[in-house]
Design a protein around this motif. Structure first.
Motif, PDB file in Angstrom:
ATOM      1  N   LEU A   1       0.819  -1.208   0.000  1.00 49.47           N
ATOM      2  CA  LEU A   1       0.000   0.000   0.000  1.00 49.47           C
ATOM      3  C   LEU A   1       0.859   1.267   0.000  1.00 49.47           C
ATOM      4  CD1 LEU A   1      -2.785  -1.049   2.535  1.00 49.47           C
ATOM      5  CD2 LEU A   1      -3.009  -0.818   0.074  1.00 49.47           C
ATOM      6  N   VAL A   2       1.931   1.245   0.782  1.00 52.21           N
ATOM      7  CA  VAL A   2       2.811   2.417   0.843  1.00 52.21           C
ATOM      8  C   VAL A   2       3.478   2.660  -0.503  1.00 52.21           C
ATOM      9  CG1 VAL A   2       4.935   3.306   1.878  1.00 52.21           C
ATOM     10  CG2 VAL A   2       3.182   2.266   3.328  1.00 52.21           C
ATOM     11  N   VAL A   3       3.960   1.604  -1.157  1.00 51.20           N
ATOM     12  CA  VAL A   3       4.575   1.751  -2.479  1.00 51.20           C
ATOM     13  C   VAL A   3       3.551   2.273  -3.490  1.00 51.20           C
ATOM     14  CG1 VAL A   3       5.648   0.496  -4.385  1.00 51.20           C
ATOM     15  CG2 VAL A   3       6.333   0.009  -2.025  1.00 51.20           C
ATOM     16  N   MET A   4       2.308   1.797  -3.387  1.00 54.81           N
ATOM     17  CA  MET A   4       1.263   2.275  -4.293  1.00 54.81           C
ATOM     18  C   MET A   4       1.010   3.762  -4.106  1.00 54.81           C
ATOM     19  SD  MET A   4      -2.748   1.165  -4.430  1.00 54.81           S
ATOM     20  CE  MET A   4      -3.013   2.049  -2.876  1.00 54.81           C
ATOM     21  N   VAL A   5       0.987   4.222  -2.863  1.00 54.30           N
ATOM     22  CA  VAL A   5       0.791   5.647  -2.598  1.00 54.30           C
ATOM     23  C   VAL A   5       1.923   6.467  -3.203  1.00 54.30           C
ATOM     24  CG1 VAL A   5       0.787   7.374  -0.750  1.00 54.30           C
ATOM     25  CG2 VAL A   5      -0.612   5.331  -0.549  1.00 54.30           C
ATOM     26  N   MET A   6       3.145   6.001  -3.027  1.00 62.56           N
ATOM     27  CA  MET A   6       4.279   6.739  -3.583  1.00 62.56           C
ATOM     28  C   MET A   6       4.193   6.819  -5.107  1.00 62.56           C
ATOM     29  SD  MET A   6       7.489   5.572  -1.195  1.00 62.56           S
ATOM     30  CE  MET A   6       7.255   3.827  -1.520  1.00 62.56           C
TER      31      MET A   6
ATOM     32  N   GLY B   1       5.090   2.536   7.556  1.00 61.10           N
ATOM     33  CA  GLY B   1       4.592   3.848   7.148  1.00 61.10           C
ATOM     34  C   GLY B   1       5.491   4.988   7.551  1.00 61.10           C
ATOM     35  N   PHE B   2       6.428   4.744   8.476  1.00 65.86           N
ATOM     36  CA  PHE B   2       7.342   5.798   8.916  1.00 65.86           C
ATOM     37  C   PHE B   2       8.626   5.836   8.103  1.00 65.86           C
ATOM     38  CE2 PHE B   2       5.610   4.969  13.470  1.00 65.86           C
ATOM     39  CZ  PHE B   2       4.387   5.472  13.080  1.00 65.86           C
ATOM     40  N   VAL B   3       9.140   4.636   7.763  1.00 64.30           N
ATOM     41  CA  VAL B   3      10.479   4.581   7.177  1.00 64.30           C
ATOM     42  C   VAL B   3      10.528   5.243   5.807  1.00 64.30           C
ATOM     43  CG1 VAL B   3      11.094   2.518   8.450  1.00 64.30           C
ATOM     44  CG2 VAL B   3      10.037   2.279   6.215  1.00 64.30           C
ATOM     45  N   VAL B   4       9.381   5.310   5.132  1.00 70.26           N
ATOM     46  CA  VAL B   4       9.391   5.958   3.819  1.00 70.26           C
ATOM     47  C   VAL B   4       9.188   7.459   3.911  1.00 70.26           C
ATOM     48  CG1 VAL B   4       8.569   3.889   2.650  1.00 70.26           C
ATOM     49  CG2 VAL B   4       6.922   5.541   3.521  1.00 70.26           C
ATOM     50  N   ASP B   5       8.803   7.954   5.101  1.00 71.12           N
ATOM     51  CA  ASP B   5       8.540   9.385   5.226  1.00 71.12           C
ATOM     52  C   ASP B   5       9.766  10.213   4.878  1.00 71.12           C
ATOM     53  OD1 ASP B   5       6.031   8.741   5.926  1.00 71.12           O
ATOM     54  OD2 ASP B   5       6.113   9.505   7.969  1.00 71.12           O
TER      55      ASP B   5
ATOM     56  N   MET C   1       0.872  15.349   2.253  1.00 70.00           N
ATOM     57  CA  MET C   1      -0.143  14.368   1.885  1.00 70.00           C
ATOM     58  C   MET C   1       0.469  12.984   1.676  1.00 70.00           C
ATOM     59  SD  MET C   1      -3.069  15.802   1.949  1.00 70.00           S
ATOM     60  CE  MET C   1      -3.995  14.530   1.121  1.00 70.00           C
ATOM     61  N   MET C   2       1.666  12.942   1.066  1.00 66.81           N
ATOM     62  CA  MET C   2       2.312  11.663   0.826  1.00 66.81           C
ATOM     63  C   MET C   2       2.683  10.967   2.129  1.00 66.81           C
ATOM     64  SD  MET C   2       4.742  12.619  -2.427  1.00 66.81           S
ATOM     65  CE  MET C   2       5.504  11.012  -2.450  1.00 66.81           C
ATOM     66  N   THR C   3       3.313  11.690   3.027  1.00 63.52           N
ATOM     67  CA  THR C   3       3.741  11.081   4.289  1.00 63.52           C
ATOM     68  C   THR C   3       2.546  10.683   5.151  1.00 63.52           C
ATOM     69  OG1 THR C   3       3.949  13.294   5.263  1.00 63.52           O
ATOM     70  CG2 THR C   3       5.932  12.316   4.308  1.00 63.52           C
ATOM     71  N   THR C   4       1.509  11.520   5.124  1.00 64.07           N
ATOM     72  CA  THR C   4       0.322  11.189   5.910  1.00 64.07           C
ATOM     73  C   THR C   4      -0.374   9.944   5.359  1.00 64.07           C
ATOM     74  OG1 THR C   4      -0.006  13.510   6.482  1.00 64.07           O
ATOM     75  CG2 THR C   4      -1.887  12.040   6.764  1.00 64.07           C
ATOM     76  N   MET C   5      -0.506   9.878   4.043  1.00 58.76           N
ATOM     77  CA  MET C   5      -1.140   8.709   3.442  1.00 58.76           C
ATOM     78  C   MET C   5      -0.316   7.446   3.673  1.00 58.76           C
ATOM     79  SD  MET C   5      -4.050   9.449   2.199  1.00 58.76           S
ATOM     80  CE  MET C   5      -4.314   7.968   1.231  1.00 58.76           C
TER      81      MET C   5
ATOM     82  N   GLY D   1      -0.141   2.545   6.515  1.00 54.86           N
ATOM     83  CA  GLY D   1       0.640   1.640   7.351  1.00 54.86           C
ATOM     84  C   GLY D   1      -0.148   1.127   8.536  1.00 54.86           C
ATOM     85  N   GLY D   2      -1.097   1.935   9.018  1.00 60.45           N
ATOM     86  CA  GLY D   2      -1.926   1.496  10.143  1.00 60.45           C
ATOM     87  C   GLY D   2      -3.230   0.850   9.742  1.00 60.45           C
ATOM     88  N   LEU D   3      -3.629   1.009   8.467  1.00 57.11           N
ATOM     89  CA  LEU D   3      -4.916   0.488   8.027  1.00 57.11           C
ATOM     90  C   LEU D   3      -5.011  -1.030   8.119  1.00 57.11           C
ATOM     91  CD1 LEU D   3      -7.597   1.581   6.962  1.00 57.11           C
ATOM     92  CD2 LEU D   3      -6.751   1.216   4.636  1.00 57.11           C
ATOM     93  N   PRO D   4      -4.005  -1.821   7.683  1.00 59.94           N
ATOM     94  CA  PRO D   4      -4.116  -3.278   7.858  1.00 59.94           C
ATOM     95  C   PRO D   4      -4.235  -3.703   9.313  1.00 59.94           C
ATOM     96  CG  PRO D   4      -2.411  -2.756   6.249  1.00 59.94           C
ATOM     97  CD  PRO D   4      -2.805  -1.461   6.891  1.00 59.94           C
TER      98      PRO D   4
END
Length: 831
Positions: A83-88, A136-140, A755-759, A764-767
């Protein structure tokens, strides 16, 4: 003489088949999965040495649910990464730009694994939960770095120079984000209570992941950007890129227009920010409080409680009746049960049942609902009660009670304690927040008191020791010998025939050898000496046989309670009836008196009613205690989980305050300002409102896991303000822009990375929030808290942060102006 069990007053069953149950526990520090795998490897070798009639099977394997839980967490972690990669990709719309932060995720996790190995940590539910949420943090940091470098490339800078300029400009921001986020976890690392001990691995794992990701973002990410990123003119981009760019530009333009409106109503915006703070405090006081979520591990522990005067055969019969009812439930796979006095059961009227449920996908309902479904049928079994509770992976209990939570009454005066405990029990059974209220008070047992005439016994040459030994020979299952064969050894156990053990009246059939010439004691039932039986000592599994006695039944009349003859004559060494010089008095006696420390104690235990929280239950119990009016000599207190909850509840505000103060100090050092850290921390109330509202909507109480989520939110939501303020300060210092123009421009420039970091953090917490697999009850509150807090804080802080920044800027200017006026020579008072 016959083969039989060594102790006839202990029994165990696998389902409804008699069995010998062996419980195996790992040593402290050993890995439970590794230990279980080694046992399974040894089982074929061990069972090969046993007779074919003995079947050895694994009844309960706790690692089954642990493996399933770990597997679910691993799936959630991989889903989070996807999900994080998809957002990026959706934001960057460039495959090369998406690969760069995607590399940061596995590198950060691999680096964390190395540190965990050095620290001796294992992959368990808590560390895997930390790794999942950290995705979700490490990509911020990488997102912020890439977005800034891409902006320079789009302005026409060569990739290498863009990487140098972008990393130089954003480097301090990344350091600020990393240090402030890790600072949030510092109070958790130094907590001394049970919460700190349990979550230290969680906090350390999360800190290491964040630090490793910062190093990757400051080193590898700019290098990869200089090699992989290239400027592509807009006219050469694809349709998706151009369409999505128009969408982003429209969203940013809309945000700019609405932000201008908000800046014209700064006082109203400040009141909204203040209102969120007050609303957060009200929600915290109102929301139900808990400790740990009730997990569904697929195992239910049951404690049976029968009448205190029950016999062993009657107890075995009623225990089997309960077992038959339980096995009829479609959710039950198997069970084990046992009765008898041992290290677990302290009294004859109590037993244990361990119920193994089918996998969750087969039974469809959680363990708590299975318990409630079985209770009406189990209540129909007369003379015995079964108290059940789901077995928990994460527990702080130091004692086993009938139900989940304990409340103790301690009093040096046993009579006073025996009077007050039933009153408290009756009151608690009427409290709607409680279910299955039980007590371990056992004061209604039947006792047989043997009273003998010492003078008569002395004339017959019978001493108290001889009487004691005779009673032990008859009823104590005394081992008198050991028989050795080539393969086995057999313990020879002496007892009277079971027909002479039915009641106190059977004492009249006991004879004691009289005379002073012999020091030996003997036991005779019905005039004939009892024969011994043997108990097979090895192998220890699956043997059960009826004992055979060589005694001949005699009269079973009751012992005389009248006066004892004063003159008796028996031949030296002859058999003397016990009734000649003794009688039996039947009394009511406690079958056990529990102690806590040095004083007697009664433990009252309870489960929670459906929909009730532990906080509500604690308040209700304390209210009942106040209504009864306990004497000063009675010490009433919660124990186990309830006690740890009270300690945790009192520490929660201090833990949150410590996290906020720590972040303020760190930000104050980084920015060399007292004001800007307050602006950054102003984002926290909106996150708190969102998190608490999400918990209420999802019908979750505010427990320790949710508290960890609140602490993480403190570190996450301030990133928005940090990115805005960093760019605003730089614009004021280097471009000499006015504060209102600087913060407006910074808000628009930082809108996309915010928006990117928040998403990324939200997904990251949604699953974790939506997970429904094994052990998901422990992870749900963390995900719900983070998702709810991020959604609301994202909507509010984009508007409140610029306004609060300007308000503090004006306040700082006024204060600095007063200091300058106060420092003029004409204003300095004369000595």
């Amino acid at each position: 003489m016959s083969d039989d069990a060594e102790n006839l007053r202990q029994a165990a069953w696998m389902n409804d088949v008699p069995a010998v149950i062996m419980n195996i526990q790992r040593q402290p520090g050993a890995n439970i999965i590794a230990v279980t795998d080694r046992i399974k490897q040894l089982l074929p070798q061990l069972t090969g040495t046993l007779p074919n009639s003995i079947q050895v099977s694994i009844l309960t394997d706790r690692t089954t649910t642990i493996r399933a839980s770990v597997k679910d967490v691993q799936f959630e972690m991989m889903l989070t990464v996807g999900l994080v990669v998809m957002v990026m990709f959706l934001f960057l719309r460039n495959l090369s730009a998406t690969i760069i932060p995607s590399v940061a995720v596995p590198l950060s996790l691999i680096g964390t694994f190395g540190v965990m190995y050095l620290l001796g940590y294992s992959l368990n539910n808590l560390t895997l939960m930390a790794l999942t949420i950290s995705t979700g943090f490490v990509v911020d940091d990488a997102i912020v770095m890439i977005e800034n470098i891409v902006r320079y490339i789009e302005e026409g800078e060569p990739p290498l120079r863009a990487a140098l300029l972008g990393s130089q400009q954003i480097g301090f921001t990344i350091v600020s984000l990393t240090i402030s986020l890790t600072a949030v976890l510092i109070p958790l690392l130094f907590m001394s209570d049970i919460v700190g001990k349990l979550f230290r691995e969680f906090a350390v794992t999360l800190c290491v992941t964040i630090l490793v990701s910062a190093v990757v973002s400051l080193t590898l990410t700019p290098m990869m950007c200089s090699k992989l990123l290239k400027h592509t003119p807009a006219e050469k981009q694809g349709r998706f890129y151009r369409a999505s760019e128009r969408v982003f530009e429209r969203v940013i333009a809309f945000y700019g227009r609405t932000l201008q409106v908000v800046l014209r109503f700064q006082t109203t915006t400040l009141l909204v920010a203040l209102g969120t703070l007050l609303f957060t405090l009200l929600l915290y006081l109102w929301i139900p409080k808990g400790f740990f979520p009730i997990q569904d591990t697929g195992v239910i522990q049951g404690i049976t409680d029968a009448t205190q005067s029950i016999s062993f055969p009657a107890m075995a019969e009623r225990q089997q009746q309960l077992v038959n009812v339980i096995l009829k439930d479609p959710a039950v796979a198997s069970l084990s049960s046992f009765i008898g006095v041992d290290g677990t059961n302290t009294t004859l009227n109590s037993g244990r049942i361990l119920i193994n449920l089918k996998p969750l996908e087969e039974r469809k309902i959680p363990a708590s609902d299975v318990i409630r479904r079985m209770q009406p049928e189990l209540a129909s079994v007369s003379g015995i009660t079964l108290f059940m509770q789901p077995v928990q992976d994460l527990t702080v209990e130091d004692r086993v009670s009938r139900t989940q939570f304990q409340y103790t009454l301690e009093d040096p005066n046993l009579d006073e304690l025996n009077m007050l405990a039933p009153k408290m029990l009756a009151k608690l059974q009427q409290v709607p927040e409680l279910r299955d209220v039980a007590s371990d008070q056992q004061v209604l047992g039947l006792g047989a008191k043997l009273v003998f005439d010492r003078n008569t016994a002395f004339r017959l040459g019978i001493t108290p020791s001889m009487i004691d030994q005779t009673l032990y020979d008859a009823y104590g299952q005394r081992q008198i010998s050991t028989m050795f064969t080539q393969l086995n050894q057999y313990h020879v156990v002496l007892e009277v025939k079971p027909g002479f053990q039915e009641g106190p009246h059977d004492l009249s059939d006991l004879y004691i050898r009289s005379g002073t010439t012999s020091s030996s004691s003997g036991v005779v039932a019905g005039g004939t000496a009892a024969a011994p039986r043997t108990a097979l000592n090895a192998p220890p599994v699956g043997l059960s046989a009826a004992s055979v006695s060589g005694s001949t039944p005699g009269s079973a009349g009751a012992m005389s309670a009248g006066p004892i003859a004063s003159s008796l004559a028996f031949p030296s060494g002859g058999q003397v009836p016990l009734s000649t010089f003794a009688n039996v008095q039947i009394t009511s006696v406690p079958i056990t008196v529990n102690h806590q420390g040095q004083f007697p104690v009664v433990t009252l235990s309870f489960n929670l009613a459906p929909g009730a929280s532990l906080g509500d239950a604690v308040k209700a119990v304390n209210k009942v205690k106040d209504e009864i009016g306990m004497p000063a000599s009675v010490q009433a207190a919660f124990q186990g989980t309830a006690e740890a909850f009270q300690v945790s509840l009192s520490n929660e505000p201090w833990l949150i305050l410590a996290a906020v103060v720590t972040v303020y100090i760190v930000l104050g050092v980084l920015y060399e300002s007292y004001v800007h850290p307050i602006t950054i921390l102003s984002t926290l109330p909106s996150a708190g409102v969102g998190a608490l509202l999400a918990l209420i909507l999802c019908r979750q109480d505010f427990n320790v896991i949710a508290l960890i989520g609140i602490i993480l939110l403190i570190g996450i939501v301030k990133k928005n303000a940090i990115m805005m303020i960093d760019f605003a300060l730089e614009a004021e210092r280097h471009e000499h822009m006015k504060p209102v123009d600087a913060i407006y421009q910074a808000s628009l420039l930082r809108f996309r990375p915010i928006m990117m970091t928040t998403m990324a953090a939200l997904l990251g917490g949604l699953p974790l929030a939506l997970g429904s697999g094994m052990g998901s009850e422990l992870r749900n509150p963390l995900g719900i808290t983070i998702v709810g807090g991020l959604i609301l804080s994202q909507l509010l802080t984009l508007y409140t942060t610029p306004v609060i920044y300007l308000w503090f800027d004006r306040l700082a200017n006024r204060l600095s102006g007063q200091r300058e006026k106060g420092s003029e020579p004409g204003l300095v008072p004369a000595d």
